[in-house]
Design an enzyme around this catalytic site. Structure first.
Site, PDB file in Angstrom:
ATOM      1  N   ASP A   1      -1.113  -6.284  10.392  1.00 28.41           N
ATOM      2  CA  ASP A   1      -0.401  -5.629  11.485  1.00 28.41           C
ATOM      3  C   ASP A   1      -0.138  -6.673  12.555  1.00 28.41           C
ATOM      4  O   ASP A   1      -0.316  -7.881  12.330  1.00 28.41           O
ATOM      5  CB  ASP A   1      -1.198  -4.433  12.018  1.00 28.41           C
ATOM      6  CG  ASP A   1      -2.483  -4.841  12.733  1.00 28.41           C
ATOM      7  OD1 ASP A   1      -2.862  -6.036  12.679  1.00 28.41           O
ATOM      8  OD2 ASP A   1      -3.111  -3.968  13.361  1.00 28.41           O
TER       9      ASP A   1
ATOM     10  N   TYR B   1       0.894  -1.867   4.790  1.00 32.83           N
ATOM     11  CA  TYR B   1      -0.194  -1.875   5.778  1.00 32.83           C
ATOM     12  C   TYR B   1      -1.110  -0.660   5.609  1.00 32.83           C
ATOM     13  O   TYR B   1      -2.333  -0.800   5.510  1.00 32.83           O
ATOM     14  CB  TYR B   1       0.362  -1.902   7.213  1.00 32.83           C
ATOM     15  CG  TYR B   1      -0.735  -1.599   8.203  1.00 32.83           C
ATOM     16  CD1 TYR B   1      -1.650  -2.588   8.566  1.00 32.83           C
ATOM     17  CD2 TYR B   1      -0.922  -0.322   8.708  1.00 32.83           C
ATOM     18  CE1 TYR B   1      -2.710  -2.309   9.418  1.00 32.83           C
ATOM     19  CE2 TYR B   1      -1.970  -0.022   9.557  1.00 32.83           C
ATOM     20  CZ  TYR B   1      -2.857  -1.028   9.913  1.00 32.83           C
ATOM     21  OH  TYR B   1      -3.912  -0.747  10.740  1.00 32.83           O
TER      22      TYR B   1
ATOM     23  N   GLU C   1      -4.946   5.645  11.298  1.00 31.29           N
ATOM     24  CA  GLU C   1      -4.075   4.485  11.098  1.00 31.29           C
ATOM     25  C   GLU C   1      -2.620   4.812  11.432  1.00 31.29           C
ATOM     26  O   GLU C   1      -1.902   3.974  11.986  1.00 31.29           O
ATOM     27  CB  GLU C   1      -4.190   3.976   9.658  1.00 31.29           C
ATOM     28  CG  GLU C   1      -5.528   3.341   9.332  1.00 31.29           C
ATOM     29  CD  GLU C   1      -5.815   2.103  10.172  1.00 31.29           C
ATOM     30  OE1 GLU C   1      -4.870   1.480  10.686  1.00 31.29           O
ATOM     31  OE2 GLU C   1      -6.997   1.766  10.326  1.00 31.29           O
TER      32      GLU C   1
END
Length: 332
Positions: free
Chosen positions: A137, A119, A36
């Site tokens: 996102d 996030y 990520e």
């Protein structure tokens, strides 16, 4: 809009159409965390080999936490946005110090880690730990603004709050991690910034943007300000099979090795040089600046006044940013 029906459609589509990405074959929270962070502002195709090598050489949170920063940056070299690597490193150290090397399952504890914002906490919480928490996102932002024909700049506080609330509603239910990934996958492959493939979209029946006749008008982002151009000069000075590099003194590439750089029109490099010649120009585009770098190549005589002479064979194992590679390639 019927959220359960939309959820079912998104999950069914994701099961059938998702890309086979290596981080989707694991539930290891550390591996997911690394993916990520690497995927922020970087294309999937670029990330895959970096992620694979990073996990092979630093396979655990403890291994990352105990590695020197120079080693972490060397493994990130060429991927760009190096602040991500430093924050990931700091986050791993915090996991080791606060949680005995175990990435916490608690959302508040995740958010308290260096570099972990809403996030990343949502991605880790939902994908690794199956928590019904949202993430937003750029891809999810685009999907949700089109689904709801949501007006306004998505960076505005009120619009951003609405997007997170919509994402939170969808995350409630079975398989929240897959649901969140389906939204990201949809934005990456179907609901693209231009020419969205609405005819094959699994969310078409729920999409207010489609009903408006112009889904691509969403999200309503203001035009970007032009990126300023900076003029630089770089010296590629070699002695035998070694090159003169310095730790970057700029905020950019902090802690990484770059050739001598200056913005002076007539640079004084502070070293004895022979065979001095122009090697052309490199254009290197960053998020907030366009660098035009005039490259000078030369042979180095005597000792370097600062930095170090790095054997060319060692460069793959050293922390050098892409701009260094680009400048060296131009000098060759």
């Amino acid at each position: 809009m019927s959220a359960p029906s939309l959820r079912d459609a998104l999950l069914a589509w994701f099961d059938a159409a998702k890309r086979d990405l290596p981080w989707r074959r694991t539930r290891d929270p550390y591996a997911i965390w690394v993916s990520e962070v690497m995927l922020q502002q970087t294309r999937v195709e670029t990330v895959i080999p970096y992620w694979t090598r990073f996990l092979r050489e630093l396979p655990t949170v403890r291994a990352l936490a105990e590695a020197p920063e120079s080693e972490v940056l060397a493994r990130w070299s060429g991927l760009g946005y190096y602040r991500r690597a430093k924050l990931l490193h700091a986050g791993a150290k915090a996991v080791l110090a606060r949680h005995d090397g175990e990435i916490p399952r608690d959302l508040a504890a995740l958010r308290a880690l260096p570099g972990v914002g809403d996030y990343t906490a949502g991605a880790l919480g939902s994908i690794a730990f199956d928590l019904p928490v949202p993430l937003v996102d750029g891809n999810v932002e685009r999907v949700l603004t089109r689904l709801h024909a949501l007006p306004g700049d998505p960076r505005a506080a009120t619009v951003k709050k609405r997007l997170w609330a919509l994402a939170a509603d969808l995350a409630q239910g079975p398989r929240p991690g897959d649901l969140n990934q389906s939204l990201m996958e949809l934005g990456a492959t179907i609901c693209t910034p231009t020419s969205p493939k609405c005819l094959t979209c699994p969310a078409r029946n729920w999409c207010e943007g489609v009903r408006s006749g112009d889904p691509a008008r969403f999200p309503e982002k203001p035009a970007r300000a032009p990126v300023p151009t900076e003029r630089w000069r770089a010296l590629v000075a070699t002695r035998g099979d070694a090159i003169w590099l310095r730790p970057s003194a700029l905020g950019r590439w902090s802690g990484m090795l770059v050739p001598p750089l200056t913005r002076d029109d007539v640079p004084a490099w502070g070293a004895e040089l022979t065979d001095v010649r122009s090697a052309g120009r490199v254009v290197h585009v960053l998020t907030h600046a366009r660098l035009e770098i005039d490259v000078t190549a030369a042979t180095l005589r005597g000792e370097v006044p600062d930095g170090e002479l790095v054997p060319l064979a060692e460069l793959p194992r050293r922390a050098v940013p892409r701009v260094t590679r680009a400048v060296l390639e131009r000098a060759r």
